[in-house]
Design a protein around this motif. Structure first.
Motif, mmCIF file in Angstrom:
data_model
loop_
_atom_site.group_PDB
_atom_site.id
_atom_site.type_symbol
_atom_site.label_atom_id
_atom_site.label_comp_id
_atom_site.label_asym_id
_atom_site.label_seq_id
_atom_site.Cartn_x
_atom_site.Cartn_y
_atom_site.Cartn_z
ATOM 1 N N GLN A 1 -136.841 -6.209 94.893
ATOM 2 C CA GLN A 1 -136.062 -6.468 93.687
ATOM 3 C C GLN A 1 -136.589 -7.726 92.996
ATOM 4 O O GLN A 1 -137.196 -8.592 93.613
ATOM 5 N N THR A 2 -136.350 -7.814 91.711
ATOM 6 C CA THR A 2 -136.842 -8.934 90.906
ATOM 7 C C THR A 2 -135.897 -10.124 90.982
ATOM 8 O O THR A 2 -134.755 -10.015 91.427
ATOM 9 N N GLU B 1 -134.545 -11.476 88.461
ATOM 10 C CA GLU B 1 -133.445 -11.195 87.540
ATOM 11 C C GLU B 1 -132.381 -10.340 88.213
ATOM 12 O O GLU B 1 -131.187 -10.530 88.008
ATOM 13 N N TRP B 2 -132.823 -9.390 89.044
ATOM 14 C CA TRP B 2 -131.871 -8.556 89.784
ATOM 15 C C TRP B 2 -131.051 -9.415 90.738
ATOM 16 O O TRP B 2 -129.820 -9.269 90.834
ATOM 17 N N SER C 1 -128.491 -11.515 88.821
ATOM 18 C CA SER C 1 -127.367 -10.781 88.235
ATOM 19 C C SER C 1 -126.535 -10.034 89.267
ATOM 20 O O SER C 1 -125.489 -9.469 88.937
ATOM 21 N N PHE C 2 -126.968 -10.021 90.538
ATOM 22 C CA PHE C 2 -126.243 -9.284 91.574
ATOM 23 C C PHE C 2 -124.876 -9.917 91.791
ATOM 24 O O PHE C 2 -124.749 -11.121 92.013
ATOM 25 N N TYR D 1 -140.113 -7.985 100.259
ATOM 26 C CA TYR D 1 -140.186 -8.446 98.870
ATOM 27 C C TYR D 1 -141.522 -9.148 98.665
ATOM 28 O O TYR D 1 -142.250 -9.432 99.614
#
Length: 1004
Positions: free
Chosen positions: A472-473, A475-476, A479-480, A493
């Motif tokens: 996952q990035t 940003e992910w 925002s999680f 990752y």
């Protein structure tokens, strides 16, 4: 403070069925998994025959005692037949074949009257064992050990025949292919051992912690035979020793037919963590009439794992897992490891500030776990099933998965380093995968369970305690939404394909900030390469997927396996140093500071990425550099609690003429074992502005215009030291020495639209761009065409000429071009300034990099610079570098790439002839092409991305209206450098760090 079990009534009822299913699926009793003091090694040279296919034909009775194997070859055990010349090793797929093994052995006389076992720690893939012509057992989980009771099959008075048939085919073989080399054979140790007729069959050690005041150790012992068949003449004794070796307590009891449990309470225990791997020692004795029948030694780490409102904790404190994935793989011997090689890997991980190991995708060599216990690593151990995902809806595979889970937990459950269990890798959630997780949870309710790579939080089963998505990035992560039930661990990752490794620092920064993110594991620690000899020498002009030690010997890595942060032989890549910096427990926040002449106090902010250790336990040093030499130095002491932020100060005193030099402050830290832990440089900017140095260089060059000419063929300017020419016929820039006519530069000015493509660039292109050349531009250096000169001038203060130039993309894209307007000028100080304005016309695709480039003479071997270094930098890979003064040889393995914030850059030969490029925090790239340095200024820069992942920053050409820049060039003559350059760069010429003949993502 244990983990809350998430096992519903439905799962419990399924587990009851599973237990019966497992019992019926197991074809024989598997021998004890623990190590004993009675082991006899059967390693060594065995007789061997390889057969293609799945049938042995005339060799089908090879296991009989009278079968003649005198014409067979010999093979080393442990080892792989694919690395000993019998077959070619393959990656990810497996040809059908049989390996027939045979040898003789003697049973030690002291085993007589006892139970005799043979144990295989690991065999790829399925195998059958025969002793003296009789079948002793079979097993088909390649990464789980198995042992067989052979008491009734062996002779004590004469040699015994041992035969093993290894097949690459079984119903479950695809579960063991993994993302790795499909190596084959008996690859872990083989041994005999004995036990009494009544013996300890299994034991479980569990620990619990009440604050820091009390530790509880529970020991559950299972006996064989069990129940009513058990003798009542035996006594169990358990002795506990402190980490220093002092006997703390001893307990014993008569063997019980129902339960044999012990409990120890330790006051003020020395707790086990990765930062403080304190180990108690335990000895288990089976006594009969006071005489020792059996002895087992076990290391015990007192610690407890818990989950509190979605936060993973150890001993009641939140932890952050700074991890890597790692296969068991050595290039020369494959999965056959030595304890020295295991220790070397773990020591290298320690030096990389790594505290977490995911044993992808199977239980590792058991000695690795022993060392993780003692050296201090958190481990997630994986129940092995990876490929063959299409079979996971087939309930006939249930007992295979349960058997793998059972073998994994039974062997490894007593390791304090193991804090998590993983149920396979990147598998769909099916009935049998969920049931396998439930079985693991039932066997060990003290550790959290996760399903690595399963990305649907809403459908996690009841037995899962951790959410473990992959890749996952940042940003992910940012925002999680925080989940109060499930901690998040990204078990894969920041894929390390080639030398890309983009986004590591950004993802980690967001994970560290959020309490419910426990951390993650980089894919992968080492390149997955095997050492081979090629039939033909390598073409060094092509992108490589392997690493060559010379022109024919190489580490075969493949596109799939070139994903480590160290090379196959464990030479650190740039990615290793980046990991080390990002994972460092000490993180000083400032990168630059304004300073003034005189005494002053500089204040810094720091945060602590340790989980249990205050930074005041470490001593650091600071060094104030004036140009290339240490000007002042001292000690620095920091108080900062775990996961906290603090500040500290350093006092320095700068001279009045400070602005005439380059200054920076360097911090260095070591850990308690004298390992280099952390370094960080702070750029110090004088109050008059950092450009004072570059201005002195450009304006005080002590040259003057002596003459020149301008005609239709060339613009020529002569100073007292150099002659500058713009050849209008071929658009070449020529700079030569007045003194001896030496040509210092001869090159056209290329339009730069990319870079030598990296492995990650290729995989992104192949996935997202069906027309391969419509992604990055090939060629990425465009020669000028249709050149028109105008506006030229020549006077006593300098000269200039303006050119309109066209740069065509190439025959595959005949309408695409870049229109450029370039202004060449030489000022009165002898500085060549090139200003350019580039306008893409009808252009598509992506600019991996964009700017202008020059080709240096082949004898120019050195690149010196003031800026960020020593490694290359990109938008998604920059945290590895610090401001400083650097020197590098063009043959250095780390040479190629973009450098950021460059103030001064030199390209020179060994005598000192060359050029200087000067600017204000420029992107300056160097790379090799046909042995020549390509020197570039990048005004646009895409990220590196990763394996089939687009870079987060990608320069789309259709979004670029124009790009422009300015490049200042000063020629250098050996022995006649400006004083300021002598002061900044004086010192020896560097030797290249070049451990390989050739490796991927490099150019020559």
């Amino acid at each position: 403070m244990g983990i809350t079990l998430r096992i519903s009534k439905k799962i419990l009822s399924v587990l009851f069925v599973l237990t019966a299913c497992f019992a019926s699926g197991q074809k024989q009793k598997i021998a004890p998994f623990y190590e004993t003091e009675t082991e006899t090694s059967l390693n060594g040279m065995w007789k061997f025959k390889y057969i293609k296919g799945v049938t042995a034909g005339s060799d089908s009775l090879f296991y009989s005692n009278d079968f003649d194997t005198c014409v067979w070859d010999s093979i080393k055990v442990p080892g792989h037949w694919g690395l000993q010349g019998f077959t070619e090793p393959t990656y990810g797929h497996l040809p059908a074949g049989l390996g027939l093994y045979k040898r003789t052995f003697r049973v030690p006389p002291e085993y007589k009257g006892q139970q005799v076992f043979i144990r295989f720690e690991g065999v790829l893939f399925a195998y059958e064992v025969f002793v003296n012509g009789e079948k002793a057992g079979e097993w088909s989980s390649s990464y789980n050990g198995a042992g067989f009771n052979i008491t009734k099959l062996v002779y004590f008075e004469k040699p015994n025949q041992l035969a093993v048939r290894v097949s690459t085919r079984s119903k479950e073989y695809q579960f063991d292919l993994c993302d790795n080399w499909a190596l084959t054979g008996i690859y872990r140790k083989v041994e005999l051992f004995s036990t009494p007729n009544v013996y300890i069959d299994d034991y479980t050690v569990r620990t619990f912690v009440s604050g820091n005041r009390t530790g509880e150790i529970k020991v559950d012992i299972e006996m064989h035979p069990s129940g009513d068949l058990l003798s009542v003449d035996e006594t169990l004794q358990v002795m506990l020793y402190s980490p220093e070796g002092e006997l703390l307590m001893e307990k014993q009891k008569k063997v019980n037919s129902e339960s044999n449990n012990f409990e120890f309470i330790v006051n003020s225990p020395q707790l086990w963590t990765a930062e403080t791997p304190n180990l108690y020692s335990m000895k288990l004795f089976l006594l009969k009439e006071g005489k020792k029948q059996q002895e087992i030694s076990q290391k015990v780490g007192i610690r407890e794992i818990s989950i509190d409102e979605g936060v993973l904790k150890l001993n009641g404190k939140a932890i952050k897992l700074k991890g890597v994935n790692s296969h068991d793989l050595i290039p020369e011997t494959g999965k056959c490891l030595s304890v020295e090689s295991i220790k070397k890997d773990l020591e290298l991980m320690k030096r990389g500030n790594i505290n977490f190991l995911r044993t992808s995708h199977y239980p590792p060599d058991r000695r690795k776990l022993d060392l993780c216990d003692s050296m201090g690593f958190y481990v997630v151990c994986e129940v092995p099933f990876v490929f063959g995902r299409e079979f996971l809806k087939d309930t006939s595979y249930r007992h295979f998965l349960i058997r793998r889970a059972d073998a994994t937990i039974k062997r490894d459950k007593n390791h304090p380093s193991i804090i998590l269990w993983s149920i396979g890798n990147e598998n769909p959630m099916t009935q049998i995968t969920e049931e396998t997780g439930g079985y693991v949870k039932k066997m060990d309710p003290t550790r959290p369970v996760l399903f690595a790579g399963y990305g649907d939080l809403e459908k996690l089963p009841d037995c899962a305690d951790i959410f473990a998505p992959h890749y996952q990035t940042a940003e992910w992560v940012k925002s999680f939404q925080e989940d109060k039930e499930y901690p998040v661990i990204m078990t894969e990752y920041a894929h390390g394909l080639g030398l890309a490794f983009g986004n590591l620092e950004d993802v980690w920064k967001e994970m560290f900030r959020k309490d419910n993110f426990a951390g993650g594991a980089i894919w992968h620690f080492q390149d997955q390469g095997v050492f081979l000899k090629a039939k033909e020498s390598v073409d060094r002009g092509k992108l490589a997927y392997n690493v060559w030690t010379d022109s024919i010997h190489y580490y075969k890595t493949t596109l799939e396996g070139a994903d480590g942060i160290v090379y196959s032989d464990r030479t650190p890549q740039v990615d290793f140093w980046q990991t080390r910096m990002v994972y460092s427990p000490i993180q000083i926040i400032e990168d630059l500071m304004m300073v003034v002449p005189g005494e002053q106090q500089l204040n810094f902010n720091v945060y602590n990425q340790y989980d249990f250790t205050d930074l005041n336990t470490f001593s650091g040093t600071w060094k104030l550099y004036k140009n290339s030499k240490v000007y002042r130095e001292g000690k620095v002491h920091i108080n900062c609690a775990p996961h906290d932020t603090s500040n500290f100060s350093v006092s320095i005193n700068l001279p009045e003429n400070a602005k005439k030099s380059i200054w920076y402050l360097r911090f260095e830290y070591q850990d308690s074992k004298d390992r280099a832990l952390y370094e960080h440089n702070i750029e110090l900017i004088t109050a008059s502005g950092y450009n004072a140095v570059t201005k002195l260089l450009c304006n005080g060059n002590n040259e003057k215009i002596c003459g020149g000419k301008d005609n239709n063929d060339k613009l020529s300017v002569r100073t007292n030291k150099f002659v500058y020419e713009i050849d209008k016929n071929n658009s070449f820039i020529n700079i030569s020495s007045v003194q001896d006519g030496k040509l210092l530069l001869r090159s056209p000015l290329y339009a730069r639209t990319g870079r030598f493509p990296k492995m990650a660039d290729v995989t992104v292109r192949d996935k997202f761009y069906p027309e391969d050349q419509d992604y990055y531009w090939v060629p990425w250096l465009l020669e000028p065409a249709n050149v028109q000169y105008y506006g030229q001038g020549n006077n006593g203060d300098g000269a200039q000429v303006t050119a309109k130039e066209t740069f065509m993309r190439g025959k595959n894209f005949p309408k695409e071009r870049i229109d450029g307007e370039l202004q060449y000028s030489v000022n009165k100080n002898g500085v060549l300034e090139i200003g350019y304005h580039m306008l893409p016309v009808d252009a598509t695709g992506v600019f991996l990099e964009a700017g202008v480039s020059l080709v240096m003479p082949q004898e120019y071997k050195y690149f010196y610079w003031v800026g960020d270094g020593p490694f290359s930098s990109y938008p998604d890979k920059h945290r590895v570098n610090d401001f400083g003064i650097y020197k590098m040889h063009k043959d250095d393995i780390n040479f190629n790439g973009n450098r950021t914030h460059v103030k001064i850059g030199l390209v020179i030969d060994k005598a000192g002839n060359g050029i200087v490029v000067s600017g204000d925090s420029e992107n300056i790239s160097v790379e090799l092409k046909n042995g020549c340095i390509i020197l570039s200024q990048n005004v646009l820069l895409s990220g590196l991305g990763n394996k089939k992942k687009k870079p987060l920053k990608l320069v789309q050409v259709n979004e670029v209206e124009k790009f422009d820049g300015k490049l200042k060039i000063i020629p250098l003559k050996a022995g006649q450098w400006p004083d300021i350059l002598e002061e900044v760069f004086k010192g020896d010429y560097p030797e290249p760090f070049n451990p390989f003949y050739y490796s991927y993502d490099t150019t020559k």
